[in-house]
Write a protein that holds these residues in place. Sequence first.
Motif, mmCIF file in Angstrom:
data_model
loop_
_atom_site.group_PDB
_atom_site.id
_atom_site.type_symbol
_atom_site.label_atom_id
_atom_site.label_comp_id
_atom_site.label_asym_id
_atom_site.label_seq_id
_atom_site.Cartn_x
_atom_site.Cartn_y
_atom_site.Cartn_z
ATOM 1 N N ARG A 122 0.660 -1.145 -0.074
ATOM 2 C CA ARG A 122 -0.155 0.180 0.037
ATOM 3 C C ARG A 122 0.593 1.645 -0.142
ATOM 4 O O ARG A 122 0.897 2.227 -0.563
ATOM 5 N N LYS A 123 1.859 1.089 0.436
ATOM 6 C CA LYS A 123 3.049 2.502 0.591
ATOM 7 C C LYS A 123 3.440 2.702 -0.196
ATOM 8 O O LYS A 123 4.226 3.682 -1.262
ATOM 9 N N PHE A 124 4.334 1.502 -1.066
ATOM 10 C CA PHE A 124 5.818 1.662 -1.712
ATOM 11 C C PHE A 124 5.139 1.980 -2.947
ATOM 12 O O PHE A 124 5.237 1.726 -3.892
ATOM 13 N N TYR A 125 3.349 1.008 -3.415
ATOM 14 C CA TYR A 125 2.850 0.829 -4.779
ATOM 15 C C TYR A 125 0.900 1.579 -4.852
ATOM 16 O O TYR A 125 0.538 0.014 -5.058
ATOM 17 N N PRO A 126 1.464 2.330 -4.547
ATOM 18 C CA PRO A 126 0.056 2.895 -4.087
ATOM 19 C C PRO A 126 -1.368 2.385 -5.649
ATOM 20 O O PRO A 126 -2.215 2.135 -5.112
ATOM 21 N N ASN A 197 2.396 10.510 6.064
ATOM 22 C CA ASN A 197 2.278 11.485 4.821
ATOM 23 C C ASN A 197 3.084 13.024 4.905
ATOM 24 O O ASN A 197 3.287 14.044 3.790
ATOM 25 N N SER A 198 4.096 12.834 5.848
ATOM 26 C CA SER A 198 5.424 14.127 6.073
ATOM 27 C C SER A 198 6.554 13.511 4.531
ATOM 28 O O SER A 198 6.512 12.442 4.363
ATOM 29 N N ASN A 200 9.564 13.817 4.281
ATOM 30 C CA ASN A 200 10.092 12.931 5.307
ATOM 31 C C ASN A 200 10.386 11.835 5.295
ATOM 32 O O ASN A 200 11.472 10.808 5.105
ATOM 33 N N TYR A 201 8.932 11.365 5.479
ATOM 34 C CA TYR A 201 9.351 10.411 5.940
ATOM 35 C C TYR A 201 8.929 9.318 4.483
ATOM 36 O O TYR A 201 9.598 8.080 4.123
ATOM 37 N N ASN A 202 8.440 9.849 3.313
ATOM 38 C CA ASN A 202 9.354 9.239 1.585
ATOM 39 C C ASN A 202 9.609 9.486 1.240
ATOM 40 O O ASN A 202 10.936 8.540 0.795
ATOM 41 N N ARG A 203 10.552 9.700 1.821
ATOM 42 C CA ARG A 203 12.248 10.312 1.246
ATOM 43 C C ARG A 203 13.144 9.318 2.352
ATOM 44 O O ARG A 203 13.803 8.845 1.076
ATOM 45 N N LEU A 204 12.946 9.039 3.211
ATOM 46 C CA LEU A 204 12.765 7.417 3.708
ATOM 47 C C LEU A 204 12.779 6.589 3.103
ATOM 48 O O LEU A 204 13.276 5.857 3.110
ATOM 49 N N VAL A 273 13.306 12.073 9.981
ATOM 50 C CA VAL A 273 11.251 11.343 10.200
ATOM 51 C C VAL A 273 11.631 11.439 11.104
ATOM 52 O O VAL A 273 10.592 11.662 11.659
ATOM 53 N N THR A 274 11.688 11.449 11.782
ATOM 54 C CA THR A 274 12.148 11.016 13.601
ATOM 55 C C THR A 274 11.923 12.819 14.439
ATOM 56 O O THR A 274 10.984 12.963 15.042
#
Length: 281
Positions: A122-126, A197-198, A200-204, A273-274
């Motif tokens: 779900r997260k990597f291949y929406p 949804n951030s 930084n999260y998506n970059r990580l 991200v943290t």
Amino acid sequence: MKIRQILNNNVALVQRGELDLIVLSSGISFRKKVGDSLDMSEVEKTFIPDSNDVLESYSYLLSHIDQKVLDATKRIIQLVETELGEEVNDYLYLTLLDHIDYSLKRAEKNQFIVSPLTWEVRKFYPKQYELSKQALQIVFEETDIEFPESEAVSIALHLINLQESKVSIEDTVKEMKLVGDIMTIIKMHFQIQLDENSMNYNRLVTHLRYFAQRVSVGEIYQSQESELNKQIRVMYPQAYLCVQKIKRFLKQQFQKDLSEDEETYLMLHISRVTKRKESEE
């Protein structure tokens, strides 16, 4: 083309020159017999097996498949090709057909699969996941059998393999699991839930996906940035401790050493991200 074998009303094994082909079209074999000719204009889909074993496997699958399953698969393939802008190869067409057929047999026994990779897919291949949910709706429309949303993950893995043709489904699953394991280590170390949804999260996540691919093929980047590494360790001590846990995990599970370069990048991404000001802790 001459008919070599009639598999059912919709499927026939034909010979064109020296090639053995499997042709598919509604009613294509009706009132036909072995030795009769077929014109390409009568054919909806052609499969070109690359070996006798594959030929036998495809022939058996297509000759025993229910027409409703075939119709559902054709609609799903059309949807996928339109939305992803890529032509589906024979292998994916038939593996998806086989998957849907088997899933329907499981459904009749009320057996449904909940994949451990639901979060990762779900997260990597929406996009593939959303298409897979639409695929389940198509199956329902054609067969009157309704699947829970969790079944979409298995279909999504086939679609992911379409766009990452150099990587097998098995390798893709391993890479997604590695990313998920690393994310779990990060969340447990900091005892926090991350904002999915951030930016930084998506970059990580993006960094970890490519990192997982490199780990799977044995490519670990090296650099001479030891001074930068030392500075980041001092600036973000908790990120450094977290990366050491990831480092031990990689060594235990994959016998891979984390390079200083990878260590530095991971510390930077994790610190962002943290959202921790570690010097204040």
